[in-house]
Write a protein that holds these residues in place. Structure first.
Motif, PDB file in Angstrom:
ATOM      1  N   ASP A  46       0.819  -1.215   0.000  1.00  0.00           N
ATOM      2  CA  ASP A  46       0.000   0.000   0.000  1.00  0.00           C
ATOM      3  C   ASP A  46       0.851   1.262   0.000  1.00  0.00           C
ATOM      4  O   ASP A  46       0.455   2.290  -0.567  1.00  0.00           O
ATOM      5  CB  ASP A  46      -0.924   0.016   1.221  1.00  0.00           C
ATOM      6  CG  ASP A  46      -2.076  -0.973   1.105  1.00  0.00           C
ATOM      7  OD1 ASP A  46      -2.338  -1.444  -0.022  1.00  0.00           O
ATOM      8  OD2 ASP A  46      -2.703  -1.289   2.130  1.00  0.00           O
ATOM      9  N   GLU A  47       2.019   1.209   0.639  1.00  0.00           N
ATOM     10  CA  GLU A  47       2.853   2.399   0.757  1.00  0.00           C
ATOM     11  C   GLU A  47       3.474   2.807  -0.578  1.00  0.00           C
ATOM     12  O   GLU A  47       4.033   3.906  -0.688  1.00  0.00           O
ATOM     13  CB  GLU A  47       3.956   2.168   1.793  1.00  0.00           C
ATOM     14  CG  GLU A  47       3.453   1.932   3.212  1.00  0.00           C
ATOM     15  CD  GLU A  47       2.805   3.166   3.823  1.00  0.00           C
ATOM     16  OE1 GLU A  47       2.916   4.264   3.233  1.00  0.00           O
ATOM     17  OE2 GLU A  47       2.181   3.036   4.895  1.00  0.00           O
ATOM     18  N   ASP A  48       3.384   1.954  -1.603  1.00  0.00           N
ATOM     19  CA  ASP A  48       3.901   2.337  -2.911  1.00  0.00           C
ATOM     20  C   ASP A  48       3.098   3.484  -3.513  1.00  0.00           C
ATOM     21  O   ASP A  48       3.629   4.257  -4.322  1.00  0.00           O
ATOM     22  CB  ASP A  48       3.875   1.136  -3.865  1.00  0.00           C
ATOM     23  CG  ASP A  48       4.953   0.120  -3.539  1.00  0.00           C
ATOM     24  OD1 ASP A  48       5.907   0.484  -2.827  1.00  0.00           O
ATOM     25  OD2 ASP A  48       4.837  -1.043  -3.983  1.00  0.00           O
ATOM     26  N   ALA A  49       1.821   3.604  -3.143  1.00  0.00           N
ATOM     27  CA  ALA A  49       0.987   4.675  -3.702  1.00  0.00           C
ATOM     28  C   ALA A  49       1.448   6.059  -3.240  1.00  0.00           C
ATOM     29  O   ALA A  49       1.681   6.936  -4.078  1.00  0.00           O
ATOM     30  CB  ALA A  49      -0.484   4.433  -3.347  1.00  0.00           C
ATOM     31  N   PRO A  50       1.576   6.317  -1.935  1.00  0.00           N
ATOM     32  CA  PRO A  50       2.083   7.638  -1.543  1.00  0.00           C
ATOM     33  C   PRO A  50       3.516   7.892  -2.000  1.00  0.00           C
ATOM     34  O   PRO A  50       3.894   9.044  -2.249  1.00  0.00           O
ATOM     35  CB  PRO A  50       1.975   7.624  -0.009  1.00  0.00           C
ATOM     36  CG  PRO A  50       1.871   6.186   0.377  1.00  0.00           C
ATOM     37  CD  PRO A  50       1.180   5.523  -0.760  1.00  0.00           C
ATOM     38  N   LYS A  51       4.315   6.832  -2.135  1.00  0.00           N
ATOM     39  CA  LYS A  51       5.670   7.023  -2.654  1.00  0.00           C
ATOM     40  C   LYS A  51       5.617   7.513  -4.099  1.00  0.00           C
ATOM     41  O   LYS A  51       6.408   8.381  -4.501  1.00  0.00           O
ATOM     42  CB  LYS A  51       6.449   5.702  -2.565  1.00  0.00           C
ATOM     43  CG  LYS A  51       6.889   5.344  -1.156  1.00  0.00           C
ATOM     44  CD  LYS A  51       7.438   3.935  -1.072  1.00  0.00           C
ATOM     45  CE  LYS A  51       8.686   3.752  -1.896  1.00  0.00           C
ATOM     46  NZ  LYS A  51       9.253   2.395  -1.748  1.00  0.00           N
TER      47      LYS A  51
ATOM     48  N   HIS B 279      -6.762   0.110   5.185  1.00  0.00           N
ATOM     49  CA  HIS B 279      -5.382   0.574   5.357  1.00  0.00           C
ATOM     50  C   HIS B 279      -4.942   1.411   4.162  1.00  0.00           C
ATOM     51  O   HIS B 279      -4.272   2.446   4.325  1.00  0.00           O
ATOM     52  CB  HIS B 279      -4.445  -0.619   5.533  1.00  0.00           C
ATOM     53  CG  HIS B 279      -3.015  -0.230   5.715  1.00  0.00           C
ATOM     54  ND1 HIS B 279      -2.138  -0.123   4.656  1.00  0.00           N
ATOM     55  CD2 HIS B 279      -2.303   0.100   6.825  1.00  0.00           C
ATOM     56  CE1 HIS B 279      -0.944   0.243   5.106  1.00  0.00           C
ATOM     57  NE2 HIS B 279      -1.014   0.375   6.409  1.00  0.00           N
ATOM     58  N   TYR B 280      -5.339   1.014   2.977  1.00  0.00           N
ATOM     59  CA  TYR B 280      -4.952   1.758   1.781  1.00  0.00           C
ATOM     60  C   TYR B 280      -5.502   3.181   1.816  1.00  0.00           C
ATOM     61  O   TYR B 280      -4.784   4.143   1.503  1.00  0.00           O
ATOM     62  CB  TYR B 280      -5.437   1.024   0.537  1.00  0.00           C
ATOM     63  CG  TYR B 280      -5.153   1.760  -0.754  1.00  0.00           C
ATOM     64  CD1 TYR B 280      -3.848   1.969  -1.181  1.00  0.00           C
ATOM     65  CD2 TYR B 280      -6.187   2.267  -1.527  1.00  0.00           C
ATOM     66  CE1 TYR B 280      -3.578   2.644  -2.352  1.00  0.00           C
ATOM     67  CE2 TYR B 280      -5.932   2.951  -2.698  1.00  0.00           C
ATOM     68  CZ  TYR B 280      -4.631   3.145  -3.113  1.00  0.00           C
ATOM     69  OH  TYR B 280      -4.371   3.823  -4.269  1.00  0.00           O
ATOM     70  N   GLU B 281      -6.763   3.320   2.191  1.00  0.00           N
ATOM     71  CA  GLU B 281      -7.361   4.651   2.283  1.00  0.00           C
ATOM     72  C   GLU B 281      -6.679   5.504   3.348  1.00  0.00           C
ATOM     73  O   GLU B 281      -6.614   6.733   3.217  1.00  0.00           O
ATOM     74  CB  GLU B 281      -8.863   4.541   2.577  1.00  0.00           C
ATOM     75  CG  GLU B 281      -9.669   3.911   1.457  1.00  0.00           C
ATOM     76  CD  GLU B 281      -9.631   4.734   0.172  1.00  0.00           C
ATOM     77  OE1 GLU B 281      -9.534   5.972   0.276  1.00  0.00           O
ATOM     78  OE2 GLU B 281      -9.698   4.139  -0.921  1.00  0.00           O
ATOM     79  N   GLN B 282      -6.163   4.865   4.392  1.00  0.00           N
ATOM     80  CA  GLN B 282      -5.508   5.604   5.468  1.00  0.00           C
ATOM     81  C   GLN B 282      -4.149   6.155   5.063  1.00  0.00           C
ATOM     82  O   GLN B 282      -3.704   7.172   5.601  1.00  0.00           O
ATOM     83  CB  GLN B 282      -5.359   4.705   6.703  1.00  0.00           C
ATOM     84  CG  GLN B 282      -6.675   4.373   7.386  1.00  0.00           C
ATOM     85  CD  GLN B 282      -6.508   3.326   8.472  1.00  0.00           C
ATOM     86  OE1 GLN B 282      -5.605   2.485   8.416  1.00  0.00           O
ATOM     87  NE2 GLN B 282      -7.370   3.365   9.475  1.00  0.00           N
ATOM     88  N   VAL B 283      -3.477   5.500   4.110  1.00  0.00           N
ATOM     89  CA  VAL B 283      -2.100   5.902   3.800  1.00  0.00           C
ATOM     90  C   VAL B 283      -1.917   6.483   2.406  1.00  0.00           C
ATOM     91  O   VAL B 283      -0.892   7.137   2.159  1.00  0.00           O
ATOM     92  CB  VAL B 283      -1.139   4.696   3.968  1.00  0.00           C
ATOM     93  CG1 VAL B 283      -1.219   4.142   5.374  1.00  0.00           C
ATOM     94  CG2 VAL B 283      -1.408   3.609   2.932  1.00  0.00           C
ATOM     95  N   LYS B 284      -2.851   6.295   1.496  1.00  0.00           N
ATOM     96  CA  LYS B 284      -2.570   6.625   0.096  1.00  0.00           C
ATOM     97  C   LYS B 284      -2.326   8.115  -0.126  1.00  0.00           C
ATOM     98  O   LYS B 284      -1.563   8.491  -1.030  1.00  0.00           O
ATOM     99  CB  LYS B 284      -3.701   6.115  -0.800  1.00  0.00           C
ATOM    100  CG  LYS B 284      -4.996   6.915  -0.716  1.00  0.00           C
ATOM    101  CD  LYS B 284      -5.969   6.425  -1.770  1.00  0.00           C
ATOM    102  CE  LYS B 284      -7.251   7.250  -1.774  1.00  0.00           C
ATOM    103  NZ  LYS B 284      -8.187   6.809  -2.835  1.00  0.00           N
ATOM    104  N   THR B 285      -2.952   9.002   0.655  1.00  0.00           N
ATOM    105  CA  THR B 285      -2.742  10.434   0.479  1.00  0.00           C
ATOM    106  C   THR B 285      -2.021  11.059   1.665  1.00  0.00           C
ATOM    107  O   THR B 285      -2.066  12.269   1.856  1.00  0.00           O
ATOM    108  CB  THR B 285      -4.091  11.139   0.271  1.00  0.00           C
ATOM    109  OG1 THR B 285      -4.956  10.870   1.392  1.00  0.00           O
ATOM    110  CG2 THR B 285      -4.772  10.669  -0.998  1.00  0.00           C
ATOM    111  N   LYS B 286      -1.357  10.242   2.451  1.00  0.00           N
ATOM    112  CA  LYS B 286      -0.667  10.751   3.629  1.00  0.00           C
ATOM    113  C   LYS B 286       0.589  11.514   3.205  1.00  0.00           C
ATOM    114  O   LYS B 286       1.428  10.997   2.463  1.00  0.00           O
ATOM    115  CB  LYS B 286      -0.303   9.578   4.550  1.00  0.00           C
ATOM    116  CG  LYS B 286      -0.002   9.986   5.979  1.00  0.00           C
ATOM    117  CD  LYS B 286       0.089   8.748   6.873  1.00  0.00           C
ATOM    118  CE  LYS B 286       0.283   9.172   8.320  1.00  0.00           C
ATOM    119  NZ  LYS B 286       0.329   8.002   9.228  1.00  0.00           N
TER     120      LYS B 286
END
Length: 461
Positions: A44-49, A444-451
């Protein structure tokens, strides 16, 4: 269809353990499944990266340190000698300063946009892989549950057979005492009893092995297991329907298709290396004692500029990367075809095993009934001397084998039904209606994708 009386529950506490409650425990606590869920959260953290490519970047640079200077300045010529004269200054300063840099990408050849889409495709593929793990755990859990039931029933059958053969041996010895049978009959009865005890010990060992596997998958020792039930009511009406559903819904196929999407987007990401890049940069700097280290000097500067970078030729590595990405697309598509073929074969195979198990139950029930009738008849005939002790022992062994085969067929039917449900991609906690809180990877994805910042994970670690 629940298993019949041959698969009796295990002895233990009054609280009953059902197949679905065991699967619920595995769904909630199996380490392999939890590890797969963690792998999705990592992905999931690949999206905000990827999103960071178009976000502003800022940094502050600071420096400080002593500087010694020895300066010599020309001061004209000596009027007497005509030689050039110099003025020498010597001092120690403390140059120090800070610089604030700001950068904002305006256009990066669509690299960020395509990287974000690629990250999302990889996340969806990881979720499908997690579903594969969930299916494997639930199927293995059902298999382990039914193996414990099967081996418990087989052990009990063999234990009861020992009691029957002990009684048979006693009767044979009594008849030998009165001269109705020979020493050979006694030896045959003794041999059958010894063989039965050996089979009982083997059944005990097999049960211990099944209990260990159950503990590994479910997470607890089996206690008071109740008869298992087939999930045939959840299956499609026909084999063709199952194949069509599997080609669309099976997690292996879904994962492969998302990998194709990710590979196609990787081509676009690689192509962005040939596109121009435009960014806006700003810099504010404040420096002290910075001019030749002279104490008391100060320099302040501010800069704002647009920067355009148009690649012309960079050695050819970018072209190789594009060609490589295109080959990877072809590889991903071939893998998707392979997954479809594999899923189709799995559906057909699992359906065949289910039909075989169902037919084996019908024939097994008939075999048990016939063997019971045959044993009763042989025993009666043996009483009047028309049958030998060996005939009775053979009939007893035939009945035991028929009962064991029926137990195995009943177990195979339940296990095969779960295998069919898994082969079409519908073996899940939701489909089985397990009494658990369903894990939703989208949370979890919704929590981190735009962080934008923060080192703590959503669960506080």
């Amino acid at each position: 269809m629940a298993l019949g009386g041959l698969l009796i529950g295990m002895t233990g506490p009054l609280s009953a353990e059902t197949l679905r409650s065991s699967l619920a425990r595995a769904y909630a606590g199996n380490p392999d499944l939890n590890q797969s869920r963690a792998a999705v959260r990592v992905r999931d953290e690949d999206a905000p990266k990827a999103l960071a490519g178009m976000r502003p970047k800022a940094n502050i640079q600071a420096s400080a340190g002593p500087q010694y200077a020895n300066l010599r300045f020309p001061g004209g010529r000596n009027p007497d000698t005509g030689k050039r004269q110099y003025t020498i200054e010597e001092y120690t300063g403390w140059p120090r300063g800070t610089t604030l840099n700001l950068q904002q990408n305006i256009f990066d050849g669509n690299r960020t946009e395509n990287s974000v889409k690629q990250a999302e495709s990889n996340i969806f593929a990881a979720r499908a892989t997690m579903r594969l793990t969930e299916q494997a755990i639930l199927q293995n859990g059902a298999t382990a549950y039914m193996n414990v039931l099967r081996d418990t029933a087989v052990m009990n059958l063999r234990k009861n057979n020992i009691a029957v053969l002990e009684q048979q041996l006693k009767q044979t010895r009594d008849r030998f005492q009165v001269g109705e049978v020979t020493r050979t009959d006694v030896a045959q009865a003794e041999a059958s009893l010894a063989q039965s005890r050996s089979e009982f010990y083997a059944a005990q060992a097999q049960l211990k092995n099944s209990i260990a596997n159950y503990r590994q998958i479910i997470g607890d020792e089996p206690k008071n297991l109740q008869p298992g039930a087939s999930v045939e009511p959840l299956l499609p009406k026909s084999l063709n329907d199952s194949i069509q559903i599997a080609l669309v819904e099976h997690p292996g196929v879904v994962s492969a298709l998302h990998q194709v999407d990710a590979a196609e987007l990787a081509v676009k990401v690689a192509e962005s290396a040939l596109m121009p890049n435009l960014s806006v940069n700003a810099q504010v700097s404040n420096q002290y004692d910075s001019f030749l280290g002279i104490p008391g000097t100060r320099q302040f500067s501010a800069l704002a500029a647009a920067q355009l970078n148009i690649p012309l030729y960079q050695g050819g590595a970018e072209y190789a990367s594009i060609r490589q990405a295109k080959e990877q697309v072809g590889q991903a598509r071939l893998n998707a075809d392979l997954q479809r073929d594999s899923v189709r074969a799995s559906v057909v195979s699992s359906y065949g095993l289910l039909e075989t198990a169902k037919a084996s139950i019908i024939s097994g029930q008939a075999a048990v009934k016939a063997a019971e009738t045959a044993l009763a008849g042989v025993r009666e005939e043996a009483k009047v001397g028309q049958r030998t002790t060996l005939d009775v022992l053979n009939a007893q062994q035939a009945l035991l084998n028929a009962r064991v085969s029926l137990v195995i067929s009943q177990r195979d039917r339940v296990v095969a039904s779960y295998a069919v449900l898994g082969s079409i991609g519908r073996l899940s906690a939701q489909e089985l209606d397990l009494n658990v809180s369903l894990y939703d990877p989208a949370i979890h994805y919704e929590q981190v994708k735009t962080k934008w910042w923060g080192t703590d994970t959503p669960d506080g670690r």
